[in-house]
Design a protein around this motif. Sequence first.
Motif, PDB file in Angstrom:
ATOM      1  N   ASP A  15       0.839  -1.188   0.000  1.00 39.30           N
ATOM      2  CA  ASP A  15       0.000   0.000   0.000  1.00 39.30           C
ATOM      3  C   ASP A  15       0.882   1.249   0.000  1.00 39.30           C
ATOM      4  OD1 ASP A  15       0.787   0.605   2.627  1.00 39.30           O
ATOM      5  OD2 ASP A  15      -0.880  -0.508   3.482  1.00 39.30           O
ATOM      6  N   LEU A  16       0.247   2.385  -0.014  1.00 39.18           N
ATOM      7  CA  LEU A  16       1.002   3.639  -0.150  1.00 39.18           C
ATOM      8  C   LEU A  16       1.647   4.087   1.160  1.00 39.18           C
ATOM      9  CD1 LEU A  16      -1.536   5.551  -2.407  1.00 39.18           C
ATOM     10  CD2 LEU A  16       0.568   4.396  -3.092  1.00 39.18           C
ATOM     11  N   LEU A  17       1.332   3.394   2.248  1.00 43.64           N
ATOM     12  CA  LEU A  17       1.835   3.806   3.554  1.00 43.64           C
ATOM     13  C   LEU A  17       2.996   2.953   4.030  1.00 43.64           C
ATOM     14  CD1 LEU A  17      -1.645   4.343   5.220  1.00 43.64           C
ATOM     15  CD2 LEU A  17      -0.176   6.052   4.139  1.00 43.64           C
ATOM     16  N   GLY A  18       3.515   2.081   3.158  1.00 46.61           N
ATOM     17  CA  GLY A  18       4.641   1.249   3.544  1.00 46.61           C
ATOM     18  C   GLY A  18       4.246  -0.122   4.066  1.00 46.61           C
ATOM     19  N   GLY A  19       2.952  -0.361   4.198  1.00 48.42           N
ATOM     20  CA  GLY A  19       2.468  -1.668   4.636  1.00 48.42           C
ATOM     21  C   GLY A  19       2.076  -2.519   3.437  1.00 48.42           C
ATOM     22  N   CYS A  20       1.452  -3.657   3.724  1.00 50.00           N
ATOM     23  CA  CYS A  20       1.045  -4.575   2.661  1.00 50.00           C
ATOM     24  C   CYS A  20      -0.266  -5.256   3.033  1.00 50.00           C
ATOM     25  CB  CYS A  20       2.077  -5.677   2.464  1.00 50.00           C
ATOM     26  SG  CYS A  20       3.625  -5.114   1.794  1.00 50.00           S
ATOM     27  N   THR A  21      -1.000  -5.629   2.002  1.00 48.94           N
ATOM     28  CA  THR A  21      -2.155  -6.489   2.185  1.00 48.94           C
ATOM     29  C   THR A  21      -1.818  -7.846   1.601  1.00 48.94           C
ATOM     30  OG1 THR A  21      -3.700  -4.644   2.054  1.00 48.94           O
ATOM     31  CG2 THR A  21      -4.595  -6.828   1.660  1.00 48.94           C
ATOM     32  N   LEU A  22      -2.024  -8.890   2.392  1.00 55.36           N
ATOM     33  CA  LEU A  22      -1.817 -10.257   1.926  1.00 55.36           C
ATOM     34  C   LEU A  22      -3.204 -10.835   1.665  1.00 55.36           C
ATOM     35  CD1 LEU A  22       0.230 -12.569   1.448  1.00 55.36           C
ATOM     36  CD2 LEU A  22      -0.183 -13.258   3.814  1.00 55.36           C
ATOM     37  N   SER A  34     -12.715 -19.836  -1.255  1.00 56.81           N
ATOM     38  CA  SER A  34     -12.620 -19.164   0.041  1.00 56.81           C
ATOM     39  C   SER A  34     -11.515 -18.128  -0.059  1.00 56.81           C
ATOM     40  CB  SER A  34     -12.263 -20.170   1.136  1.00 56.81           C
ATOM     41  OG  SER A  34     -13.221 -21.199   1.182  1.00 56.81           O
ATOM     42  N   SER A  35     -11.611 -17.084   0.735  1.00 48.94           N
ATOM     43  CA  SER A  35     -10.561 -16.078   0.681  1.00 48.94           C
ATOM     44  C   SER A  35     -10.350 -15.465   2.062  1.00 48.94           C
ATOM     45  CB  SER A  35     -10.896 -14.983  -0.337  1.00 48.94           C
ATOM     46  OG  SER A  35     -12.069 -14.306   0.054  1.00 48.94           O
ATOM     47  N   LYS A  36      -9.187 -14.888   2.216  1.00 50.01           N
ATOM     48  CA  LYS A  36      -8.810 -14.250   3.473  1.00 50.01           C
ATOM     49  C   LYS A  36      -7.920 -13.062   3.134  1.00 50.01           C
ATOM     50  CE  LYS A  36      -6.544 -15.384   7.857  1.00 50.01           C
ATOM     51  NZ  LYS A  36      -5.841 -16.439   8.589  1.00 50.01           N
ATOM     52  N   ARG A  37      -8.122 -11.959   3.820  1.00 44.34           N
ATOM     53  CA  ARG A  37      -7.329 -10.755   3.587  1.00 44.34           C
ATOM     54  C   ARG A  37      -6.724 -10.313   4.909  1.00 44.34           C
ATOM     55  NH1 ARG A  37      -8.008  -6.665  -0.523  1.00 44.34           N
ATOM     56  NH2 ARG A  37      -9.715  -7.935  -1.292  1.00 44.34           N
ATOM     57  N   GLU A  38      -5.411 -10.083   4.901  1.00 46.31           N
ATOM     58  CA  GLU A  38      -4.731  -9.655   6.119  1.00 46.31           C
ATOM     59  C   GLU A  38      -3.925  -8.400   5.821  1.00 46.31           C
ATOM     60  OE1 GLU A  38      -3.192 -13.435   8.383  1.00 46.31           O
ATOM     61  OE2 GLU A  38      -3.048 -13.726   6.229  1.00 46.31           O
ATOM     62  N   LEU A  39      -3.951  -7.471   6.749  1.00 45.96           N
ATOM     63  CA  LEU A  39      -3.216  -6.224   6.583  1.00 45.96           C
ATOM     64  C   LEU A  39      -1.985  -6.239   7.474  1.00 45.96           C
ATOM     65  CD1 LEU A  39      -3.223  -3.419   5.271  1.00 45.96           C
ATOM     66  CD2 LEU A  39      -4.497  -2.597   7.239  1.00 45.96           C
ATOM     67  N   TYR A  40      -0.837  -5.913   6.890  1.00 39.01           N
ATOM     68  CA  TYR A  40       0.415  -5.850   7.645  1.00 39.01           C
ATOM     69  C   TYR A  40       0.960  -4.434   7.568  1.00 39.01           C
ATOM     70  CZ  TYR A  40       0.300 -10.887   7.787  1.00 39.01           C
ATOM     71  OH  TYR A  40      -0.070 -12.183   8.019  1.00 39.01           O
ATOM     72  N   LEU A  41       1.425  -3.935   8.689  1.00 40.19           N
ATOM     73  CA  LEU A  41       1.954  -2.576   8.721  1.00 40.19           C
ATOM     74  C   LEU A  41       3.377  -2.513   8.195  1.00 40.19           C
ATOM     75  CD1 LEU A  41       0.529  -1.377  12.147  1.00 40.19           C
ATOM     76  CD2 LEU A  41      -0.394  -1.053   9.845  1.00 40.19           C
ATOM     77  N   GLU A  42       4.082  -3.645   8.240  1.00 40.28           N
ATOM     78  CA  GLU A  42       5.460  -3.664   7.775  1.00 40.28           C
ATOM     79  C   GLU A  42       5.639  -4.661   6.651  1.00 40.28           C
ATOM     80  OE1 GLU A  42       8.033  -4.416  11.032  1.00 40.28           O
ATOM     81  OE2 GLU A  42       7.361  -2.667  12.182  1.00 40.28           O
ATOM     82  N   ARG A  43       6.413  -4.269   5.667  1.00 42.66           N
ATOM     83  CA  ARG A  43       6.654  -5.104   4.507  1.00 42.66           C
ATOM     84  C   ARG A  43       7.315  -6.431   4.883  1.00 42.66           C
ATOM     85  NH1 ARG A  43       9.874  -3.863  -1.122  1.00 42.66           N
ATOM     86  NH2 ARG A  43      10.874  -5.874  -1.153  1.00 42.66           N
ATOM     87  N   ASP A  44       8.274  -6.409   5.821  1.00 47.08           N
ATOM     88  CA  ASP A  44       8.961  -7.647   6.201  1.00 47.08           C
ATOM     89  C   ASP A  44       7.998  -8.657   6.810  1.00 47.08           C
ATOM     90  OD1 ASP A  44      11.319  -6.653   5.272  1.00 47.08           O
ATOM     91  OD2 ASP A  44      12.160  -6.176   7.237  1.00 47.08           O
ATOM     92  N   ALA A  45       7.084  -8.185   7.646  1.00 48.84           N
ATOM     93  CA  ALA A  45       6.101  -9.077   8.265  1.00 48.84           C
ATOM     94  C   ALA A  45       5.202  -9.689   7.197  1.00 48.84           C
ATOM     95  CB  ALA A  45       5.266  -8.316   9.290  1.00 48.84           C
TER      96      ALA A  45
END
Length: 76
Positions: A15-22, A34-45
């Motif tokens: 995302d534009l804030l440096g995080g990622c959506t998996l 089936s689907s699942k969406r997870e938001l991570y604040l850090e790219r490494d995580a």
Amino acid sequence: GADAPRYYQIVLQPDLLGGCTLFREWGQQGNRASSKRELYLERDAALNAFEHARDAQLKRGFHVMFSQGFEVPHAR
């Protein structure tokens, strides 16, 4: 039916804030997924979660289709 190929798709979208959506989607072709969406604040995580999910599904015999969003140029 039971003979339809199973699949597992993993999309890692920065995302534009440096995080990622998996985003994960799985199921059998021709059936509802089936689907699942997870938001991570850090790219490494997010990358760790992506690799863990991928490896776990490969061990279970899924055909894993990869899609990573990291080809975009890095913001400075």
